[in-house]
Write a protein that holds these residues in place. Structure first.
Motif, PDB file in Angstrom:
ATOM      1  N   PRO B 104      38.314  30.704  38.346  1.00 31.30           N
ATOM      2  CA  PRO B 104      37.566  29.458  38.538  1.00 31.30           C
ATOM      3  C   PRO B 104      38.043  28.694  39.767  1.00 31.30           C
ATOM      4  O   PRO B 104      39.238  28.418  39.902  1.00 31.30           O
ATOM      5  N   GLY B 105      37.136  28.412  40.676  1.00 32.38           N
ATOM      6  CA  GLY B 105      37.485  27.669  41.881  1.00 32.38           C
ATOM      7  C   GLY B 105      38.128  28.500  42.961  1.00 32.38           C
ATOM      8  O   GLY B 105      38.476  27.974  44.028  1.00 32.38           O
ATOM      9  N   LYS B 106      38.281  29.792  42.730  1.00 38.63           N
ATOM     10  CA  LYS B 106      38.924  30.642  43.724  1.00 38.63           C
ATOM     11  C   LYS B 106      37.875  31.266  44.662  1.00 38.63           C
ATOM     12  O   LYS B 106      36.690  30.945  44.592  1.00 38.63           O
ATOM     13  N   ALA B 107      38.320  32.150  45.535  1.00 37.31           N
ATOM     14  CA  ALA B 107      37.418  32.744  46.533  1.00 37.31           C
ATOM     15  C   ALA B 107      36.224  33.388  45.844  1.00 37.31           C
ATOM     16  O   ALA B 107      35.067  33.124  46.203  1.00 37.31           O
ATOM     17  N   PHE B 108      36.495  34.227  44.871  1.00 38.06           N
ATOM     18  CA  PHE B 108      35.441  34.808  44.046  1.00 38.06           C
ATOM     19  C   PHE B 108      35.422  33.996  42.758  1.00 38.06           C
ATOM     20  O   PHE B 108      36.193  34.260  41.827  1.00 38.06           O
ATOM     21  N   ASP B 109      34.548  32.990  42.762  1.00 44.11           N
ATOM     22  CA  ASP B 109      34.614  31.885  41.804  1.00 44.11           C
ATOM     23  C   ASP B 109      33.937  32.290  40.492  1.00 44.11           C
ATOM     24  O   ASP B 109      32.714  32.466  40.430  1.00 44.11           O
ATOM     25  N   THR B 110      34.745  32.422  39.470  1.00 41.74           N
ATOM     26  CA  THR B 110      34.198  32.868  38.185  1.00 41.74           C
ATOM     27  C   THR B 110      33.422  31.762  37.459  1.00 41.74           C
ATOM     28  O   THR B 110      32.809  32.027  36.419  1.00 41.74           O
ATOM     29  N   ASP B 111      33.449  30.550  37.985  1.00 36.99           N
ATOM     30  CA  ASP B 111      32.542  29.520  37.457  1.00 36.99           C
ATOM     31  C   ASP B 111      31.101  29.807  37.870  1.00 36.99           C
ATOM     32  O   ASP B 111      30.152  29.306  37.272  1.00 36.99           O
ATOM     33  N   ARG B 112      30.969  30.592  38.892  1.00 40.42           N
ATOM     34  CA  ARG B 112      29.640  30.871  39.419  1.00 40.42           C
ATOM     35  C   ARG B 112      29.264  32.343  39.301  1.00 40.42           C
ATOM     36  O   ARG B 112      28.126  32.685  39.008  1.00 40.42           O
ATOM     37  N   PHE B 113      30.251  33.198  39.576  1.00 39.23           N
ATOM     38  CA  PHE B 113      29.946  34.626  39.644  1.00 39.23           C
ATOM     39  C   PHE B 113      30.507  35.382  38.428  1.00 39.23           C
ATOM     40  O   PHE B 113      31.513  34.988  37.831  1.00 39.23           O
ATOM     41  N   PHE B 114      29.845  36.462  38.143  1.00 40.23           N
ATOM     42  CA  PHE B 114      30.314  37.425  37.155  1.00 40.23           C
ATOM     43  C   PHE B 114      30.985  38.556  37.950  1.00 40.23           C
ATOM     44  O   PHE B 114      30.312  39.354  38.610  1.00 40.23           O
ATOM     45  N   VAL B 115      32.298  38.567  37.923  1.00 44.60           N
ATOM     46  CA  VAL B 115      33.043  39.503  38.750  1.00 44.60           C
ATOM     47  C   VAL B 115      33.386  40.745  37.926  1.00 44.60           C
ATOM     48  O   VAL B 115      33.932  40.635  36.824  1.00 44.60           O
ATOM     49  N   VAL B 116      33.059  41.899  38.468  1.00 46.27           N
ATOM     50  CA  VAL B 116      33.318  43.165  37.789  1.00 46.27           C
ATOM     51  C   VAL B 116      34.281  43.984  38.637  1.00 46.27           C
ATOM     52  O   VAL B 116      34.118  44.088  39.852  1.00 46.27           O
ATOM     53  N   SER B 117      35.280  44.532  37.990  1.00 51.17           N
ATOM     54  CA  SER B 117      36.261  45.355  38.692  1.00 51.17           C
ATOM     55  C   SER B 117      36.434  46.663  37.932  1.00 51.17           C
ATOM     56  O   SER B 117      36.579  46.666  36.714  1.00 51.17           O
ATOM     57  N   THR B 118      36.395  47.776  38.643  1.00 50.03           N
ATOM     58  CA  THR B 118      36.612  49.069  37.983  1.00 50.03           C
ATOM     59  C   THR B 118      37.799  49.794  38.606  1.00 50.03           C
ATOM     60  O   THR B 118      38.169  49.523  39.751  1.00 50.03           O
ATOM     61  N   ASN B 119      38.366  50.706  37.863  1.00 50.22           N
ATOM     62  CA  ASN B 119      39.302  51.676  38.442  1.00 50.22           C
ATOM     63  C   ASN B 119      38.443  52.750  39.106  1.00 50.22           C
ATOM     64  O   ASN B 119      37.458  53.219  38.515  1.00 50.22           O
ATOM     65  N   LEU B 120      38.818  53.122  40.320  1.00 51.34           N
ATOM     66  CA  LEU B 120      37.942  54.026  41.070  1.00 51.34           C
ATOM     67  C   LEU B 120      37.978  55.466  40.559  1.00 51.34           C
ATOM     68  O   LEU B 120      38.914  55.869  39.862  1.00 51.34           O
ATOM     69  N   LEU B 121      36.933  56.219  40.890  1.00 46.82           N
ATOM     70  CA  LEU B 121      36.862  57.633  40.528  1.00 46.82           C
ATOM     71  C   LEU B 121      38.065  58.369  41.118  1.00 46.82           C
ATOM     72  O   LEU B 121      38.411  58.166  42.283  1.00 46.82           O
TER      73      LEU B 121
END
Lengths: 402, 402
Positions: B104-121
């Motif tokens: 929240p409030g950071k560069a990739f703001d989770t108050d606004r965005f739905f951030v998805v992170s995966t472990n790569l193939l």
């Protein structure tokens, strides 16, 4: 009037490595002493009657006594390991590693100077080192060899020159670790050195350089074939680890720009990738493997470890100045020539500037040249044409007639 | 009006890594297909009703799906491996590797965005990779795992998002190899990516970077414990070689200046050297050993090999432009933000400038920021405060209300 520069520079011709056994033990910084000590050496040019024209040339990590000319018994040359090897097709002739710099009419002009080159203490090319027989056991020292310093190398060179009846040096010269030895000479034997030529060198390796050396040593020591340093006679040598060490070294000796110019991202076999993990895909990958394979054939892993450790220990301010580089130079009487190369990130120009500043502060004569050149640290081996006039002029300024 | 920036940035709190099994095989560049494929992932923030607020975050060589927040089941965090680890004492809390950038409030703001992170193939932290079971044999793939590319990683991420019911991405973001994935996304799926944030990345690694990766792989493959890649179940893993690989990586991620500032030539134990070959003498030597030991505990050697190979293969001009980088970008519709760091010599600012120029030439919107900072490639993990306003402003410019 100097005449040598008006004719083409030549070769010292066929040469042979000779050997001297030192009469006394060498006293080492670590407190131990080493005996017997044999020193491999070559000489080029003629010793003057009053023995005042001697230049001692000191080699870098992977070099040897064969600095100039053509080896009478060609073996693998130290030159193989340098970036020059595949550039000029001279490897088969076993040219000395600084052949472009030593000879009639060259930077270290054998028409005028008597140039002496030795394999350094701890070496594996004729001078006593970890692969030599330990008289206490009758077997190779391996890791029982004492940990040595650059000062120990210089003391060994001093004792060796005594055997040859040489007291004074008109100059001590070298690049990289060779430059460290030259600087150490001027401090340890201030009354016996008239001039120092330290090229692509430093007063103390920076932490990133310390790290590269540490990684190279780790690669060797983590190879199970190293066997704690006692691999001699086991039929196994840590070639795998030393190959990695050499690859690390090789990349640090070149600049990123030079690698881009030389290799780009050209693929090894075709226009497209082959989807392989364990085969080289890029030409630069193949080149590094080739360099590693060639190096492990001619070099002893323990010599690599000991020499690498010595050059990371080297720190003139700590050793001689109580932390002050200027104070370390307080007692020297030599004139100093420093040459650095703009793209050398392992021994960067800033290190030579530090030395220049310290010598100025100590009131000593010094000149520092930074040559704008792309080949990184290897420039000291490759940029012969641009170093030559600087060195010749510097050596001509000593007051004696040329 | 944006309000998040007026309050303190916060944490996404406790998170748990989840897993998805892809319904279809993944088609690979090498011609093979992979099935089954499991993907490990985390999400932060809330998916908007019309699913238009998704940011996919892609990790670098040694990362994993745990990008932000505090792991519910703390294990060794990918953050351990970065220069940050010993700086802030957060390793024990298993903070995500980009926790300073996502929340929240950071560069990739989770108050606004739905951030998805995966472990790569090809990974070893939950997503299918060389240590996964090969259905054909019932044993771990080892080096039977197909050789993968960055495009294969992206296709896997695409298939994974399909399972989540997400078609479009408001942005794809990542640093280093993560930035490569972001750029590849915009090319492979031009209609589904609104914005790219590629930090400390490149369109193709330069030959020196290719070399460092080759050396790291050599160190692993020359370790006899690697056993041709089939070390699973043998009780041996190539920790020695992977430690060396990690040390090489670590030095390339930092700048020489940062290493000088952080370590200098400080000795490990006393005011003087101890004359030892196999023990660390300098603090930086000890640090590298510690980093290596910590890394081998949490990472699979084959994953290192495959991922390293993929990032050296990555070459947008070769893959998509017939040799022209501008042509590779011809069909993209995304806006692109590039951030590079002045001291990053592994992924240098010039690479980001190349991308900027090519995007300009292709007539695509792009901005490129070079941040003057000392920590080298690791800046993308460390310089959060200076990246944040650039990224927030860029993401706010997409036309939707903040």
């Amino acid at each position: 009037m100097e005449t040598a520069s008006t004719r083409a520079a030549g070769s010292v011709g066929p040469v042979e490595t000779r050997y001297v056994d030192l009469p006394e033990p060498v006293q080492l910084d670590c407190g131990r002493q080493l005996h017997p000590v044999r020193v491999a050496y070559e000489t080029y040019g003629t010793l003057s009657p009053n023995r005042d024209n001697v230049i001692l040339v000191c080699h870098a990590l992977s070099g040897d006594a064969h600095a100039a000319g053509i080896a009478r018994t060609p073996g693998q040359s130290a030159r193989d390991g340098f970036a020059a090897d595949d550039r000029d097709g001279t490897a088969g002739k076993a040219l000395g590693w600084w052949d472009g710099m030593i000879g009639p009419g060259k930077a270290f002009d054998t028409d005028r100077f008597f140039v002496v080159s030795t394999n350094l203490l701890g070496g594996c090319r004729g001078t006593t080192g970890p692969s030599s027989i330990d008289p206490a056991t009758g077997k190779p020292y391996g890791s029982n060899f004492p940990v040595i310093t650059v000062a120990d190398m210089v003391r060994t060179e001093r004792a060796f020159l005594d055997v040859l009846g040489i007291e004074r040096l008109a100059a001590v010269a070298g690049g990289s670790l060779g430059g460290m030895q030259a600087l150490e000479w001027a401090i340890l034997f201030p009354d016996q050195v008239d001039a120092v030529v330290a090229i692509a060198s430093t007063h103390a390796l920076h932490p990133q350089g310390v790290s590269w050396n540490a990684i190279a040593r780790e690669a060797i020591m983590r190879d199970p074939a190293w066997q704690g340093g006692h691999y001699h006679g086991t039929g196994q040598t840590p070639d795998a680890g030393m190959g990695v060490a050499r690859m690390v070294g090789h990349v640090t000796y070149l600049s990123a720009v030079a690698m881009s110019e030389k290799f780009g991202r050209r693929l090894q076999f075709s226009d497209d990738i082959r989807y392989t993990i364990d085969e080289p895909e890029f030409q630069v990958e193949n080149y590094l493997r080739h360099q590693a394979a060639s190096f492990v054939k001619r070099f002893d892993a323990n010599t690599y470890l000991y020499t690498s450790r010595a050059l990371t220990y080297f720190d003139l301010a700590r050793q001689h100045g109580g932390g002050s580089l200027a104070r370390a130079f307080d007692d020297i009487s030599a004139r100093t020539l420093l040459i650095a190369f703009s793209s050398d990130w392992l021994y960067p120009p800033s290190a030579s500037r530090d030395i220049e500043d310290a010598l100025h502060a100590a009131g000593k004569p010094v000149e520092c040249h930074v040559i704008d050149a792309a080949y990184g640290h290897d420039c000291f081996l490759l940029e012969e044409a641009r170093q030559t006039p600087i060195i010749r002029r510097f050596l001509a300024e000593d007051g004696t007639s040329a």
